[in-house]
Design an enzyme around this catalytic site. Structure first.
Site, PDB file in Angstrom:
ATOM      1  N   LYS A  66      10.133 -16.269   0.220  1.00  0.00           N
ATOM      2  CA  LYS A  66       9.063 -16.127   1.215  1.00  0.00           C
ATOM      3  C   LYS A  66       7.842 -16.927   0.783  1.00  0.00           C
ATOM      4  O   LYS A  66       7.188 -16.613  -0.197  1.00  0.00           O
ATOM      5  CB  LYS A  66       8.643 -14.663   1.383  1.00  0.00           C
ATOM      6  CG  LYS A  66       7.751 -14.509   2.617  1.00  0.00           C
ATOM      7  CD  LYS A  66       6.894 -13.286   2.604  1.00  0.00           C
ATOM      8  CE  LYS A  66       5.606 -13.452   1.844  1.00  0.00           C
ATOM      9  NZ  LYS A  66       4.642 -14.416   2.429  1.00  0.00           N
TER      10      LYS A  66
ATOM     11  N   GLU B  53       4.174 -13.394 -12.252  1.00  0.00           N
ATOM     12  CA  GLU B  53       3.217 -14.362 -12.769  1.00  0.00           C
ATOM     13  C   GLU B  53       1.938 -14.138 -11.984  1.00  0.00           C
ATOM     14  O   GLU B  53       1.877 -14.418 -10.794  1.00  0.00           O
ATOM     15  CB  GLU B  53       3.789 -15.777 -12.569  1.00  0.00           C
ATOM     16  CG  GLU B  53       3.180 -16.771 -13.522  1.00  0.00           C
ATOM     17  CD  GLU B  53       2.011 -17.497 -12.910  1.00  0.00           C
ATOM     18  OE1 GLU B  53       0.879 -17.008 -13.083  1.00  0.00           O
ATOM     19  OE2 GLU B  53       2.240 -18.518 -12.270  1.00  0.00           O
TER      20      GLU B  53
ATOM     21  N   CYS C 129      -4.085 -20.302 -11.167  1.00  0.00           N
ATOM     22  CA  CYS C 129      -4.013 -19.038 -11.904  1.00  0.00           C
ATOM     23  C   CYS C 129      -4.451 -19.228 -13.346  1.00  0.00           C
ATOM     24  O   CYS C 129      -5.042 -18.339 -13.934  1.00  0.00           O
ATOM     25  CB  CYS C 129      -2.603 -18.470 -11.818  1.00  0.00           C
ATOM     26  SG  CYS C 129      -1.332 -19.640 -12.269  1.00  0.00           S
TER      27      CYS C 129
ATOM     28  N   GLU D  99     -11.276 -12.657 -11.584  1.00  0.00           N
ATOM     29  CA  GLU D  99     -10.756 -13.955 -11.172  1.00  0.00           C
ATOM     30  C   GLU D  99     -11.445 -14.359  -9.872  1.00  0.00           C
ATOM     31  O   GLU D  99     -11.381 -13.653  -8.869  1.00  0.00           O
ATOM     32  CB  GLU D  99      -9.240 -13.831 -10.949  1.00  0.00           C
ATOM     33  CG  GLU D  99      -8.585 -15.143 -10.611  1.00  0.00           C
ATOM     34  CD  GLU D  99      -7.065 -15.018 -10.490  1.00  0.00           C
ATOM     35  OE1 GLU D  99      -6.585 -14.092  -9.833  1.00  0.00           O
ATOM     36  OE2 GLU D  99      -6.371 -15.873 -11.062  1.00  0.00           O
TER      37      GLU D  99
HETATM   38  P1  NAI Z   1      -1.418 -12.359  -2.713  1.00  0.00           P
HETATM   39  O1  NAI Z   1      -1.007 -11.874  -4.022  1.00  0.00           O
HETATM   40  O2  NAI Z   1      -1.724 -11.353  -1.654  1.00  0.00           O
HETATM   41  O3  NAI Z   1      -0.310 -13.324  -2.087  1.00  0.00           O
HETATM   42  C1  NAI Z   1       0.746 -13.912  -2.795  1.00  0.00           C
HETATM   43  C2  NAI Z   1       2.043 -13.742  -2.014  1.00  0.00           C
HETATM   44  O4  NAI Z   1       2.405 -12.372  -1.959  1.00  0.00           O
HETATM   45  C3  NAI Z   1       1.986 -14.204  -0.567  1.00  0.00           C
HETATM   46  O5  NAI Z   1       3.202 -14.817  -0.249  1.00  0.00           O
HETATM   47  C4  NAI Z   1       1.834 -12.909   0.199  1.00  0.00           C
HETATM   48  O6  NAI Z   1       2.314 -12.967   1.502  1.00  0.00           O
HETATM   49  C5  NAI Z   1       2.679 -11.969  -0.615  1.00  0.00           C
HETATM   50  N1  NAI Z   1       2.350 -10.544  -0.494  1.00  0.00           N
HETATM   51  C6  NAI Z   1       1.170  -9.983  -0.132  1.00  0.00           C
HETATM   52  N2  NAI Z   1       1.289  -8.647  -0.141  1.00  0.00           N
HETATM   53  C7  NAI Z   1       2.541  -8.352  -0.516  1.00  0.00           C
HETATM   54  C8  NAI Z   1       3.265  -7.131  -0.735  1.00  0.00           C
HETATM   55  N3  NAI Z   1       2.690  -5.957  -0.570  1.00  0.00           N
HETATM   56  N4  NAI Z   1       4.537  -7.214  -1.120  1.00  0.00           N
HETATM   57  C9  NAI Z   1       5.123  -8.403  -1.321  1.00  0.00           C
HETATM   58  N5  NAI Z   1       4.516  -9.572  -1.120  1.00  0.00           N
HETATM   59  C10 NAI Z   1       3.227  -9.558  -0.729  1.00  0.00           C
HETATM   60  O7  NAI Z   1      -2.641 -13.314  -2.887  1.00  0.00           O
HETATM   61  P2  NAI Z   1      -3.735 -13.705  -1.787  1.00  0.00           P
HETATM   62  O8  NAI Z   1      -4.125 -12.524  -0.973  1.00  0.00           O
HETATM   63  O9  NAI Z   1      -3.242 -14.866  -1.056  1.00  0.00           O
HETATM   64  O10 NAI Z   1      -4.963 -14.108  -2.705  1.00  0.00           O
HETATM   65  C11 NAI Z   1      -5.841 -13.120  -3.190  1.00  0.00           C
HETATM   66  C12 NAI Z   1      -6.241 -13.408  -4.599  1.00  0.00           C
HETATM   67  O11 NAI Z   1      -5.106 -13.412  -5.441  1.00  0.00           O
HETATM   68  C13 NAI Z   1      -6.855 -14.763  -4.826  1.00  0.00           C
HETATM   69  O12 NAI Z   1      -8.211 -14.754  -4.546  1.00  0.00           O
HETATM   70  C14 NAI Z   1      -6.582 -14.996  -6.261  1.00  0.00           C
HETATM   71  O13 NAI Z   1      -7.566 -14.367  -7.042  1.00  0.00           O
HETATM   72  C15 NAI Z   1      -5.262 -14.331  -6.480  1.00  0.00           C
HETATM   73  N6  NAI Z   1      -4.124 -15.265  -6.467  1.00  0.00           N
HETATM   74  C16 NAI Z   1      -3.547 -15.610  -7.628  1.00  0.00           C
HETATM   75  C17 NAI Z   1      -2.520 -16.520  -7.655  1.00  0.00           C
HETATM   76  C18 NAI Z   1      -1.894 -16.918  -8.915  1.00  0.00           C
HETATM   77  O14 NAI Z   1      -1.196 -17.916  -8.956  1.00  0.00           O
HETATM   78  N7  NAI Z   1      -2.067 -16.198  -9.993  1.00  0.00           N
HETATM   79  C19 NAI Z   1      -2.026 -17.147  -6.434  1.00  0.00           C
HETATM   80  C20 NAI Z   1      -2.658 -16.672  -5.250  1.00  0.00           C
HETATM   81  C21 NAI Z   1      -3.683 -15.781  -5.282  1.00  0.00           C
END
Ligand code: NAI
Ligand code: MG
Length: 795
Positions: free
Chosen positions: A192, A266, A300, A397
């Protein structure tokens, strides 16, 4: 006007990359995309679509399907069906497919790069020169592992159907990090993409069709968090691999608890960028640019905390401000732009709010004099100085182009500041003194360390976090273990037939350990206490618990440890950790051999006690336990790391490190052997332990106190708390200062431990309460985490 003046004042002309080929590709699909399931495109069962936006101009690019639970279910079914044959496809055949995918990515690299830039807002320079080449490299590298799997991972098989959920910051690269190793090891996947950036994954689905990848091996289901949640919860999935926020990582940890699904996470970071006073400051400035302004800081492992040695701080800040003044923010398709658009308005608001918070909390804000484009989602490079280490912008972050700077005086203080975070993803260390840099590298708690460099990535090196940055590795050989399981996952340990006769033959000698059978005097009552910090300690509760033999006869009593005893034991283990970690492998081995030697000296006593408790052959188990301690001792100085072959002038040292303070809840089956095997291996790798012995048969562990006391095991390294397993397990799993919990026990307890571990994202390893132990290779992997230290060279 001089030439120098001319060069300094000459404005940049626009150098745009054409968007046309990517827009035509979208147009060819009539601007709307379905789901890719079982090798076919179809509309979502929800009949809902959402727009993917170009953040540089806020215009919609395409309509993308919102996959519902039914679609997820169909995709899992398709993946399961495909697994039946893909899982058995020879490695060489899988290698050919992965090779073809790599070639296709290269052949369409410009289309991928432009599409990624349009959908995400990152500069074309980065998608063209970094993201897409690394994607191709990942597929090439893993084509090789598919080819080599049979020989190099013999005895292992694919996990099955893998659910993969990826973020928006490196959309296609994260897809490659997930899909390439999964397919190489013979798994099938349902992936996804993130809702902000699904387009390159859809283009990738097309190249899967082009290369004739069997239907169902790769399924792409677009949608938002709900679609991700449906995938996580689906019963037909054998493993979940997730990259994203720590918050969602925690939700996923809890949702998969007790399900038996393999899990790799991760997550976020707040990585330190350390500059010592002997560093090459001009290089360090370029390093900072790559650390925090690469990908708009939406990385990240971004070096978001600048830690500078006091004496050079002002000088470095001055150079940094001058450099920032010259960075260019704007149209991501412009080849002369350094910083593109923030992925979405919600992310922009998050950055703005955190920056506001930083100002309110008293840090000093600096931004360049120029303004960012008003249209679209842009934010200027930002430097905070005078940041308090405990403030919000130093701890949270931000995921944007915002750097928080702090100063330190000594290397010790630098390490303390660097580790003053819940995260542990990466660190960058700048010093011309390689001794200092490597010394600091070994002390910073992070999965990747870059010396005099930053944000270097390659498929040959593992990547992943310590602490709340998650667990599991992606890339390198270490990343493959996430996608395989032992063909026979629990190896039986056979009884040694000889030991029985030895036990019988020497009964006379054994008798000397018996209390007098008939005595005029009553026996001296003996209740084992707990063993904490190298001392026997009374349980806080003041209660004892009876221990019975196989016929129900009372054979002893142990202290009933509680929450407070566990806390004391954790404190002792934490206190002992640094010392034990730094003890050489040779010395750890010596202590483990000595433990074995002292156990041998009391073999008959232990054998009898085991027979009283379990009714099984006690001497066979004591001998096996001694062997297990020898095996652990043997590994203490042999569990080597490797030097990864990454394609720059560089050595990448993959070093196995201990995880830290570990809770170990022992199984009932062969209580002494299990304890010796698991604790021995964990100690050999440098962890310190809080051991909860088998609740049914705890006496062999309590008998061990005196063996431990005479074996030079440092105080606090090996603590033992007897009592109710699940009660103690819960305290350990919830404890913020425990880094890992190994739990052998019933299903409900395994689920509880995994759920509770989400609080600080500690690593868990759960096993049934009985049955043979896993093989030593798996135990040692569970006892360690790999740190990759990149050391570039070149005069
Ligand atoms: P997120 O963690 O919500 O999204 C990442 C993925 O998880 C997306 O594909 C999303 O659709 C999916 N997702 C969301 N809720 C889920 C659930 N309950 N179960 C399974 N999958 C789910 O990140 P978001 O909202 O895009 O960004 C928020 C913050 O997260 C950012 O501001 C940043 O601080 C952090 N982040 C960190 C990343 C990293 O590589 N460590 C990457 C993206 C965001
Ligand atoms: Mg988008």
């Amino acid at each position: 006007m001089t030439v120098t003046e001319l060069l300094e004042t000459l404005p940049y002309g626009p150098a745009p990359e054409a968007a046309k080929p990517a827009l035509e590709w979208i147009e060819a699909h009539k601007g709307r995309f379905g789901l890719f399931i079982g090798g076919k495109w179809r509309d979502p069962s929800t009949q809902e679509w959402f727009a993917s936006i170009n953040p540089a101009n806020a215009k919609p690019l395409a309509e993308v399907a919102q996959g519902g639970p039914e679609d997820v279910s169909d995709a899992v079914k398709a993946a399961r069906k495909a697994f039946a044959s893909w899982g058995k496809t020879p490695g060489h055949v899988r290698a050919r497919y992965l090779y073809a995918l790599a070639r296709q990515v290269q052949k369409h690299s410009r289309l991928f790069a432009v599409l990624e830039t349009l959908d995400n807002g990152k500069p074309i320079r980065e998608t063209r020169d970094i993201d897409i080449p690394l994607v191709a490299r990942h597929f090439y590298y893993h084509a090789g592992w598919a080819q080599l799997m049979e020989g190099e991972l013999s005895g292992y098989e694919p996990v099955g159907v893998v659910g993969q959920i990826i973020p928006w910051n490196f959309p296609l690269l994260m897809l490659a990090w997930k899909i390439a190793p999964a397919l190489a090891m013979g798994n099938t996947v349902v992936l996804k993409p993130a809702e902000f950036t699904p387009l390159t994954a859809l283009l990738f689905a097309e190249i899967c069709q082009n290369v004739g990848l069997p239907a169902g091996v790769v399924n792409i289901v677009t949608g938002d968090g709900r679609t991700g949640a449906a995938l996580v919860e689906h019963e037909g999935v054998d493993k979940i691999a997730f990259t994203g926020s720590t918050e969602v990582g925690r939700i996923i940890r809890r949702a998969t608890a007790g399900s038996g699904k393999k899990l790799s996470l991760e997550l976020g970071g707040k990585s330190p960028f350390l500059v010592f006073d002997d560093a090459d400051l001009d290089s360090a400035v370029e390093g900072v640019v790559d650390a925090i302004w690469f990908n708009q800081g939406q990385v990240c492992c971004a070096g978001s905390r600048l830690l500078v040695q006091e004496g050079v701080a002002e000088k470095l800040y001055g150079k940094l401000r001058a450099r920032m003044e010259r960075l260019r923010v704007g149209d991501p398709l412009d080849k002369a732009v350094d910083i593109g658009a923030i992925v979405a308005p919600v992310q922009l608001q998050k950055i703005q709010q955190l920056v506001q918070k930083g100002v309110e909390e008293g840090a000093e804000l600096w931004q360049p004099s120029w303004a960012v484009p008003a249209e679209g989602c842009f934010y200027p490079p930002t430097l905070f100085t005078n940041v308090a280490p405990a403030s919000t912008i130093a701890q949270e972050e931000i995921f944007g182009p915002v750097l928080a700077a702090m100063t330190f005086r000594t290397p010790e203080e630098a390490v303390r500041l660097a580790n003053n975070t819940r995260y542990g993803l990466a660190a960058s260390i700048w010093s011309e003194d390689i001794n200092l840099a490597l010394d600091v590298a070994t002390q910073v708690k992070a999965g990747t360390i870059w010396i005099n460099s930053t944000n270097l990535f390659d498929a040959a090196s593992g990547f992943g976090g310590y602490r709340e940055s998650g667990f599991g590795r992606e890339g390198g050989k270490e990343g493959l273990w996430e996608y395989v399981k032992k063909a026979e996952s629990r190896l039986p340990i056979a009884d040694s037939p000889k030991s029985k006769s030895r036990a019988k033959a020497k009964t006379a000698e054994a008798i000397s350990y018996e209390p007098p059978a008939v005595s005029a005097l009553p026996p001296i009552d003996r209740t084992a206490k707990l063993f904490i910090g190298g001392k026997q300690a009374r349980p806080d509760s003041g209660y004892s618990k009876a221990v019975y033999g196989p016929q129900g006869q009372l054979i002893g009593e142990v202290g009933l440890g509680n929450r407070k005893d566990v806390r004391n034991a954790v404190e002792a283990a934490r206190g002992a950790f640094e010392g034990w970690r730094r003890t050489t492998g040779h010395n750890k081995a010596q202590i483990l051999y000595f433990l074995a030697e002292n156990l041998e000296a009391r073999a008959f006593e232990f054998a009898r006690r085991l027979e009283l408790q379990t009714g099984a052959d006690g001497m066979a188990e004591v001998e096996a336990a001694i062997q297990a301690l020898f095996t652990a001792a043997a590994w203490a100085d042999k569990y080597d790391g490797v030097v990864h072959n990454t394609p720059i002038r560089n050595v990448t040292l993959a070093v196995p490190e201990p995880i830290g303070v570990m809770g170990l809840l022992c199984p009932d089956d062969r209580p002494l052997l299990a304890l010796a095997t698991l604790a021995g291996a964990a100690l050999a790798m440098g962890n310190t332990l809080v051991v909860v012995p088998s609740p049914a048969h705890p006496l062999s562990a309590t008998d061990l106190y005196q063996v431990l006391e005479t074996s030079d095991v440092p105080a606090g390294t090996f603590n033992i708390v007897t009592g109710e397993r699940d009660e103690l397990a819960k305290t350990l799993a919830e404890h913020d200062d425990v880094d890992a919990v190994w739990y052998a026990g019933p299903q409900a307890g395994r689920a509880m431990v995994e759920k509770a571990s989400a609080l600080n994202m500690k690593r868990t390893w759960t096993l049934p309460e009985s049955g043979p132990l896993p093989g030593m290779d798996e135990i040692l992997r569970q006892a360690t985490q790999v740190k990759n230290i990149w050391v570039p060279y070149g005069a």
